[in-house]
Design a protein around this motif. Sequence first.
Motif: not given
Length: 347
Positions: A135-139, A231-239
């Motif tokens: 997961e990439t967070f653009g800053i 993948t799943k917890p990363l997507s849950e953070v995004r959601e």
Amino acid sequence: MALKGKTLRAKFEQVLLFAGEPQIVLLSGPAGSKVVAVAVNLEGMEYPFFGAQMTEDQFVEYLRERFDLRYLLTKPDMKRHFLFDLASGEEGYVHLVRHKLTPEDAETLLPDAGLFAREHTEKVKLPALQGRSEETFGIDGKWDLDEFSKLYGQVTDLYAVFSSVDAFLDEQASIDKRQKIQDAFLKPFEGGGSYVSLYKSLTSVQSKSARLDVQGIAYHSPGYVKVKGQTKPLSEVRELVNHLEENLVEIEKYYKSLYELLKQNSLLRMPSERFQSTGVMADRVKISTQALAEALEAYPYDSILKMSAGNPLIAAKVTLSVFRRGKRLLEFFLEGRVSYDAPSSQK
């Protein structure tokens, strides 16, 4: 070269680095252990290798680049070294001979320092590493150094909760593993509770392969912070972040309602063991927490309550904490300094 000493029969798994011929290989030993070995120059063998036996956890730590190959082979947690001829293998198995690593032969058997797992030419086929993604967070904008830590801290804490829920509900998880996760969840609330210790506690019992890793940071603007995890917890953070952005005002009403309920009844600092899990107050706490959880939408309240051993006060405090961390993470997005898309110059 005739090898003497104690032997070990190990299964050949795969080549890790190939350069004309195998240079680093992976074998599987008894009880889930791993053997990582490097090609060496020894007379009397067609394809001589020197290797070390380690637990899968340590091998995963090597793959996470917590240390280089030289360190792994020097300090395997199972403290066993071997020599073997890869050409002598039969039906996918190789016979390894114990070898005591001495200072005199270390420089001829060990690879140079600085060789990390990213140098592998072949992808590792390890079940424990399945289901991981980046997961990439653009800053952008101006950042103080400690703000990067705050950003990563919010992501890490939320990830720890969601990944712990997944691990706790995993039908293939052992009873012992589930108990460790639940103990890590409950212990911080004994004596009143510390949210900081909660997240540290959950992270400490995560399997090495489930932990969140920093894959890269570019501090300049525009830049990025890249992480890798399940993948799943990363997507849950995004959601969660996306849902908060769209519904923050409404969700805050439920947060304040639950917070005031606990505050007015002196429950915010009450040790979890003193709270009665049944009764009128328990029902009020549970109903108010469920309302906040439903407003958060994807939040797994039923699972959180189960991990809380049915204690509504613990589930309430965790839910409040998750909202606060989600809101702090959202602030970076609202400021325009963070996005889920890497800046065009970084793609």
